[in-house]
Structures are given as C-alpha cells and as structure tokens.
Design an enzyme around this catalytic site. Structure first.
Site: not given
Ligand code: UD1
Length: 370
Positions: A227-229
């Site tokens: 999860l990085h967006r």
C-alpha cells in the site's frame, strides 16, 4: 563503430529499475546479433528513489550497470520533484545530445524526463504507453497522459492501451518498423508488457529465496499486502478505511506487509492494522516475488503487483477505485476492493500482455530503419 542509435534511458523510481533491465538485455542481444548496427544508451538515474531498499538493491539483484549519471533529485512536492528532474535532465541532454530519450511508466521522473527531451526536440520513446485510469487526481495519470502526448514512440503493453490512445486521436499505424516517427506523427505499437520478461527471469532466482522460512510461513498459508499510492496514504480517513477492509478480509490470517517509506511514515502516527498484519521494511525483488508466488491472496494498490499476481495465478484484490490493468479484472484474477464479496478462485487464462518478449521488439523498432 558509431552506434546506429545512441539513446538516453531515464529511470528514478523502483519499478523503473525493473523495466530497464530487460531493455538493457535486449540491447546486448541486438548488438551480438547485429554487430554492424549496434545500439547504445546512457543511463540516467534521477534519484527520485534513493534509499538502498528502494533503489540500489534492484541494481545489485538484477546486475544493472552503474548509471552514467545520478541526478540526486530526491523527494519533494510534485512540482519541485518534476521540475528538478526536468532541469537536471536537460543539462545532461544538452551535453550528451542523444538520438532519443527512453522513459518508463508514469512517475514524476517519466514526465520530467519526457518534457526535458521534448523541449530540446529529442524524440521520446515511452515504454508502458497508453495506460489510463481516467482519474486525473492520480499524479500517475497526469504523468502518463502528458508523456504520451509528447512521445514519438508509444510502446503499449496490450490492446486496451492501444484502444485508449485511439480514443485520444492517435493513429495506429500498421507498420511497426522504420525509424520515421515524430511527436507529430508518432508510432504506436503493442509490444506486450515489459514486466513479464522481468518476472520470467526473476522467478528462477526467486524460487531459492529463504523468505518464507524467515517469516515462518507455509505456502498458501498467508496473504501479502502492499500500500503506497498517494490516493490511499494522503488522506487519513481513506487510509483507515483501507486498513479496516484489509483487517476484515484477512479474518485473522497472517498478512505480510512490506511497507513503502511513505506508508511507514504514516504508521508512525498510529497503526490501524490488526496484530495479524506483520509490518516489515521494503523488500528486494526476489524476496517479494517469492512471497507473492506462495501467497493465497495479494491485496495491493501497486500496478506491477497486480500483473505479477496475474501471471503467477495468485488472486488479487486491488485497493483502488479503478485500475489501468483492466484485463486482469476482466479475467477474474483481480477484483477491485469495492466489488469484493468473498474469496475468488479464478481459472481464466492469463495470456494477454504478450509473451515476455517486449524488450526485443522495442529495440528492433528503435534500431530499425537506421
Ligand atoms: C512513485 C511514483 C509511483 C510509483 C512508486 C513506486 C510518482 C508520482 N509516483 O511513488 O507511481 O508506483 O514511485 O514506488 O512519481 N521516500 C523515501 N525513500 C526513497 C524514496 C521515497 O523515504 O528512497 C519517501 C519520500 O520521502 C516521500 C515518499 O517516500 O515522502 C514518496 O516518494 P516519491 O518518490 O515522491 O513517490 P512514491 O510514493 O514512491
């Protein structure tokens, strides 16, 4: 012998190091097969990613040569980061005067590099062209649309991307050979997905990774999460919503969560994930692929992982409102989190996105006619 093509390749963020690898290999193969028509490139690392685990490890694992230029742009706001990439790349391009600039994907390094080249009238080749989420709030969408529209060569990973460009007025020419393309008369080609070749190469090595033992995991006994967006991490409420979805879906099963630095900073202010979600640092390519291939399910907002899961036949839940990789959803292997109702075990073929030979096609188009 003077190369028939002397390009400059611009990389800066983690997925771009992976995408560069098959291109460099294809250029080497081309030079062995066509010694009278050699191609060469200057490798420019913008420095958008700079931590060992976000950059250097990929060069070491894949044996990518040291970049000729390291621009040290680092982190910053979108304007500052893109602007620094542009300004620093411009200096290199003025000095080196390459025949072409090659950019990959949809990061701020992609756009900064493409704009710098375009304004110096150096043709741009865009690898992974034509992808669209149709959500211009994503920085990546802005980057890819603008990059496509200044490019002379648009190398698409699949038919959906070709269709997207057609809708924007690009003419799809049937001739994929010849070097005669320009920003006003670009060449749009479906070459297949360049990441597939990386996967085929890396899985042979990843198979030997001891990562499962180091987390005491059993094959198919755990989930993988990334999860990085910006769309998921910039808004605390959205971040909590995603965390609560992941907690629910996991139902207490072990979830391995290698965190991107951006997400890591957020977790310092409070961790909304359950105890079964094991947080660890960013991983190298081989360990991550091993973890992915043996996982029962992947939950991710990464574009690369959606496709890697698809190729490795691991069911995927995409933690986004939409995806550019629509074929993965149409085939049933990937599902958007808002459409998720329960475990999915798809069986459709996963053969779109080509045959893992995209890089060779790209090099032969770029070297062709020279
Ligand atoms: C960028 C791309 C995204 C891609 C991702 C792959 C843009 C707009 N986005 O997002 O499309 O999926 O790369 O990882 O270009 N940071 C570190 N160390 C690093 C790199 C970054 O600590 O080595 C921190 C920065 O301080 C920053 C954050 O991570 O706060 C975000 O980094 P940035 O390069 O701006 O974008 P990504 O989120 O990595």
């Amino acid at each position: 012998m003077r190369p028939v093509l002397r390009a400059a390749s611009i990389v800066g963020a983690r997925p771009q190091f992976l995408k560069y690898f098959p291109l460099a290999r294809a250029a080497e193969r081309h030079n062995m097969e066509h010694p009278q028509k050699p191609v060469s490139d200057i490798l420019i690392h913008t420095g958008q990613h700079y931590d060992y685990a976000m950059s250097r490890i990929f060069f070491e694992e894949l044996g990518i040569r040291e970049p000729e230029y390291h621009l040290g742009v680092g982190s910053g706001g979108h304007g500052a980061q893109t602007g620094e990439v542009m300004a620093r790349t411009e200096q290199v391009l003025i000095k080196e005067r390459p025949d072409m600039v090659i950019v990959f994907g949809d990061t701020n390094s992609t756009l900064g590099g493409a704009l710098a080249a375009s304004k110096l009238h150096i043709p741009v080749a865009h690898i992974e062209a034509g992808l669209r989420s149709y959500n211009k709030k994503m920085p990546e969408e802005v980057n890819r649309v603008l990059t496509d529209h200044v490019s002379s060569y648009l190398f698409c990973p699949g038919e959906t991307a070709i269709g997207n460009l057609r809708k924007e007025g690009f003419k799809i020419r049937s001739d994929s050979g010849g070097g005669a393309a320009s920003a006003d008369n670009p060449l749009v080609v479906n070459v297949g997905d360049i990441m597939h070749e990386v996967l085929l190469h890396s899985m042979e090595i990843a198979g030997k990774s001891p990562v499962l033992d180091s987390f005491s995991l059993k094959s198919k006994g755990y989930f993988l999460l990334t999860l990085h967006r910006a769309e998921n991490t910039d808004d605390p409420e959205r971040f909590r919503e995603i965390a609560s979805f992941v907690n629910d879906v996991s139902g207490g099963k072990t979830v391995i969560f290698p965190v991107h630095p951006r997400t890591g900073k957020l977790l310092e202010n409070g961790n909304p994930f359950g105890e079964n979600i094991k947080i660890t640092g960013p991983m190298g390519h081989f360990d991550l692929l091993k973890l992915l291939s043996e996982s029962a399910l992947v939950l991710t907002d990464s574009g690369g992982l959606q496709k890697e899961a698809f190729w490795l036949e691991v069911p995927c839940i995409t933690l986004r409102e939409e995806t550019e990789w629509v074929e993965t959803v149409e085939s049933g292997w990937n599902i958007l989190y808002k459409d998720y109702t329960g475990p999915h075990s798809p069986s459709a073929p996963n053969t779109c996105y080509g045959d893992g030979k995209a890089a060779g096609r790209i090099i032969s188009v770029l070297a062709g006619g020279r």
